[in-house]
Design a protein around this motif. Sequence first.
Motif: not given
Length: 453
Positions: A3-6, A193-197, A223-226, A230-236
């Motif tokens: 689970d990578q979710s906040f 997720h803390p890993a992203v920060l 895991e990323l979602v488009r 904008v042409p970018l990807e963010v943490p899902a």
Amino acid sequence: MADQSFRGVLERLEAEGDLHTVRRTVDPRFEIGAVLGLRQFDRPQLFADVRGGAMPIVGNLLNTRERIARLLGMDRASLPDGILQALRRPIAPVMVENAPVQEVVHRGPIELADILPVPTWFERESGAYVTAGVIVAKDPETGRRNVSIARIRLDGGGRVMLGIAKNHHLNIIAEKAAARGERLPIAVAIGTHPAVLIGSQMYLGLGDDEYDVVGGLLGEPLELVRCLTVPLEVPAGSEIVLEGSIAANETVAEGPVSEFHGFYVDYGPGTGGVVTCVTHRREAVYQAILPGYFAEHCLLGAVAIEATCCDALRRVVPSVRRVVVTEGGMGRLHAVIAMHRPRLGEGKRAAILAMGQVNLFKQVIVVEDDVDPEDPRQVEWSLAARFRGDEDLLVLPGVKADRCDPVHRDLTVAKIAMIATTRPGDGERGSRSELLDAPAEISARVRAEIDTY
């Protein structure tokens, strides 16, 4: 995939009894910051009833090294090496098609203040600031991604101001876009997720992808979602995403703003931007980091800076074991380097290399690895026992300083290093620095049987 979710992080904290919920109504204008800054509220705080806001606010999540380690799936002792391994063994992210962060979509004319409960932190600041927003952008020349954090002020409607230092990679690629007559698309992920920060704070090279380090911290691909516009990807697993653009040649006045040392500073104008789309989970939770001289703000920088510095030093001076960026030194300015049996002159070399590697460092203490560099008492003991001021003090006057150093003069500052390590003969039997102990066999038996006492 784990689970990578906040949201999963919050559920874990609540299950462990480490999340306190504030039930009374609180005002995002100054009151939330005042509560988060109190020592008795130093564990994670969830403000369930925020005046004027549709979302609850959570803060103080990563304000201890122990909790950072736990939320990364590590124990406290293994945290430094765990972050170093993430730097050396990065894992590229993967794409997913759908994510809860896009359950609710706001397009068209955006009024950010009506969607997000962004706090106003300090009396003299000019507005409400997003402080836990992970900013994603791509170099318009290379297409390489950059992931970072900068303060984002709400300026009415969808307008925002970003406080970005000139030497930061985000500003460099924004200037590249401006030179091409283009705005730079950005996405801002809030509630990650803390890993992203932590990954977003790594001192990497321009063009190195922080998402790869995040994967290393997670032990699996992020895991990323488009994004939608904008042409970018963010943490899902994010709670909220802002989509828009900035323009390096669009300057906006800022005025006094808080900094990690706890003082107001005036850096001059910031970078203008606009948010044109907001997506978020249903019943989203807004994450905030209390800025200024407070533990979460200081530690987020400290654990990332010390890891990248230690990695760089070990490649040149293998006897380096740890670099600790101290909380007393604001998580930026003071460091302790632990070395294993350094040869004469190696401590000075490591200190000078560290100050060159991290421009912010202006005080470095070098100790041996029989001293815990996280323990101020042991570090001070090492200074008292092993430091000779006439031989072991380095003073480097007039060194280029970072603009946020509180005592710089014309962007220069004096840097000092104190080498508190042993010399040949120190510690040998009969020397003045022979460490006392019971007979070795007794000490070994006591340690082995400690639970019987």
